[in-house]
Design an enzyme around this catalytic site. Structure first.
Site, PDB file in Angstrom:
ATOM      1  N   ARG A  49      -2.167  -3.372   3.661  1.00 55.66           N
ATOM      2  CA  ARG A  49      -1.805  -2.165   2.915  1.00 55.66           C
ATOM      3  C   ARG A  49      -1.334  -2.561   1.518  1.00 55.66           C
ATOM      4  NH1 ARG A  49       2.599  -3.488   1.929  1.00 55.66           N
ATOM      5  NH2 ARG A  49       2.872  -1.710   0.587  1.00 55.66           N
ATOM      6  N   GLY A  50      -1.102  -1.533   0.692  1.00 54.00           N
ATOM      7  CA  GLY A  50      -0.783  -1.795  -0.711  1.00 54.00           C
ATOM      8  C   GLY A  50      -2.094  -1.744  -1.480  1.00 54.00           C
ATOM      9  N   ALA A  51      -2.085  -1.029  -2.622  1.00 48.87           N
ATOM     10  CA  ALA A  51      -3.345  -0.755  -3.325  1.00 48.87           C
ATOM     11  C   ALA A  51      -4.164  -2.017  -3.627  1.00 48.87           C
ATOM     12  CB  ALA A  51      -3.052   0.042  -4.595  1.00 48.87           C
ATOM     13  N   ARG A  92      -9.124   4.949   2.908  1.00 47.86           N
ATOM     14  CA  ARG A  92      -7.908   5.516   2.292  1.00 47.86           C
ATOM     15  C   ARG A  92      -8.298   6.021   0.899  1.00 47.86           C
ATOM     16  NH1 ARG A  92      -2.397   2.361   2.822  1.00 47.86           N
ATOM     17  NH2 ARG A  92      -1.634   4.517   2.905  1.00 47.86           N
ATOM     18  N   GLN A 198       8.149   0.782   4.749  1.00 42.29           N
ATOM     19  CA  GLN A 198       7.639  -0.406   4.067  1.00 42.29           C
ATOM     20  C   GLN A 198       8.737  -1.126   3.281  1.00 42.29           C
ATOM     21  OE1 GLN A 198       6.136   2.563   4.136  1.00 42.29           O
ATOM     22  NE2 GLN A 198       3.915   2.440   3.968  1.00 42.29           N
ATOM     23  N   ASP A 239      -0.561   3.464  -6.849  1.00 46.08           N
ATOM     24  CA  ASP A 239      -1.854   3.488  -6.153  1.00 46.08           C
ATOM     25  C   ASP A 239      -2.969   3.955  -7.066  1.00 46.08           C
ATOM     26  OD1 ASP A 239       0.205   3.573  -3.867  1.00 46.08           O
ATOM     27  OD2 ASP A 239      -1.715   3.037  -2.947  1.00 46.08           O
ATOM     28  N   ASN A 249       1.982   7.232  -6.294  1.00 45.27           N
ATOM     29  CA  ASN A 249       2.554   6.096  -5.547  1.00 45.27           C
ATOM     30  C   ASN A 249       3.181   6.646  -4.271  1.00 45.27           C
ATOM     31  OD1 ASN A 249       3.167   3.241  -5.353  1.00 45.27           O
ATOM     32  ND2 ASN A 249       5.303   3.786  -5.683  1.00 45.27           N
ATOM     33  N   LYS A 250       3.747   5.769  -3.498  1.00 39.69           N
ATOM     34  CA  LYS A 250       4.321   6.122  -2.191  1.00 39.69           C
ATOM     35  C   LYS A 250       5.203   7.362  -2.275  1.00 39.69           C
ATOM     36  CE  LYS A 250       3.704   4.675   0.966  1.00 39.69           C
ATOM     37  NZ  LYS A 250       2.654   5.300   1.829  1.00 39.69           N
TER      38      LYS A 250
END
Ligand code: MRU
Length: 351
Positions: A49-51, A92, A198, A239, A249-250
């Site tokens: 995970r993570g862009a 995603r 996270q 992201d 973003n998150k």
């Protein structure tokens, strides 16, 4: 300083070797991915995970998944590349890095003349470039971001934009790693980042591994921490960054930016240039991923919401550019007014 390698080629080169982030912080488990199903599942379930990390894993995953098909004719091989690329890129939607990196590898196959083995070799070369570039971009973000820190800085961050989210030392955490290697003392506050944690599971874990001072707090505590004067600056990842500087973003990032603005605390975003999407005019044009309601009510050993209740579970939000003090990319520190359309077109790179 120990910094984990979240995504890499397996020793034999026939698999993508990832840290399975679902097991952290209890266990450090590595997994090898070979098929399109395994790659899509790992990205969807946030094993990786993570862009930037999903972009790199998607690009490398496309390569390894096509390895068994190199005895096809060139036309059929290319059709299989496009089918697999489309599937992986769709897993995603919010992080632009995934579609961008997978497309780079597919385009390289299409641009290679000759038989399938030659195309496949070119794809491997392109995916390795994506991997190496990501590592280098993290380093440069760290160098540029260092200019925003000072010895003794108290930094609040959200989600995980560290080594676990990239192939290198991270984006938002990269300046902190650079500062630490200079001997500076940085104190990090990590929002736990509901609902998937996270911040507490991943950011806190990787900073502890690196010997960096980190304190975890519930997301709802951040504004009060700022009001108490305990935060010098906020730095988060992204992201997708729209042409006008709006930042996806998150979920929870927007609230943090609002609180930072109210308290006069600088709010910084750190991301590789590949996260800037000139084709997305504003944050309103970003597709926000909504995730399973189960993540919101059943995430712990005990049920934490009534079974039949409606649940709202967007994975990301958009922070308007007006709340962002600066965006740090591998190209430097960009300050408002942001106009990434011009920047992208100026060097000839589209979308
Ligand atoms: O859902 P996740 O864990 O993939 O979300 C990650 C984030 O929002 C990060 O801040 C972002 O991808 C930047 S990572 C360098």
């Amino acid at each position: 300083m120990t910094v984990v390698e979240a995504v890499r080629w397996s020793v034999s080169g026939d698999a993508v070797d990832i840290v399975d982030q679902r097991a952290l912080p209890a266990r450090l488990v590595r997994r090898e991915l070979r098929t399109v199903d395994e790659i899509c599942d790992a990205i969807a379930s946030l094993a990786v995970r993570g862009a930037p990390a999903i972009g790199v894993a998607g690009a490398m995953g496309l390569v390894v998944s096509l390895a068994p098909l190199t005895d096809l004719g060139a036309v059929d091989f290319l059709a299989a590349v496009h089918r697999a690329a489309e599937r992986i890129a769709r897993v995603r939607p919010t992080a632009v890095n995934l579609a961008w990196a997978v497309r780079r590898v597919a385009d390289r196959a299409a641009a290679t003349s000759g038989a399938a083995p030659a195309m496949h070799a070119a794809m491997r070369d392109e995916a390795t470039r994506v991997l190496d570039e990501d590592r280098a971009m993290c380093d440069r973000i760290g160098q540029h971001g260092l200019t925003l820190l000072h010895d003794g800085a108290r930094v609040l961050t959200h989600c995980n934009a560290g080594a676990l989210a990239t192939a290198g030392i991270g984006t938002a955490l990269a300046p902190i790693y650079h500062a630490t290697s200079l001997g500076w003392k940085i104190a990090v506050f990590a929002d736990e980042t509901r609902p998937l944690m996270q911040g507490s599971r991943l950011t806190a874990w990787e900073l502890v591994q690196a010997g960096i001072d980190v304190t975890v707090l519930a997301d709802s505590m951040a504004a009060s921490l700022m009001r108490g004067g305990a935060v010098d600056l906020v730095i988060v990842g992204a992201d997708r960054i729209a042409a006008n500087g709006d930042v996806a973003n998150k979920i929870g990032t927007y609230a943090l930016a609002l609180a930072a603005r109210h308290h006069g605390i600088p709010f910084y975003v750190a991301a590789p240039w590949s996260t800037v999407d000139a084709a997305t005019a504003t944050g309103d044009d970003v597709e926000i991923e909504h995730r399973s309601p189960a993540e919101l009510g059943d995430g712990f050993a005990e049920q934490i919401a009534p079974e039949a209740i409606a649940r709202y579970n967007p994975a990301f939000d958009v922070t308007p550019a007006a709340l962002v003090s600066a965006i740090v990319t591998d190209r430097g520190v960009h300050r408002a007014p942001f106009d990434f359309t011009a920047a992208r077109h100026a060097d000839g790179r589209e979308g």
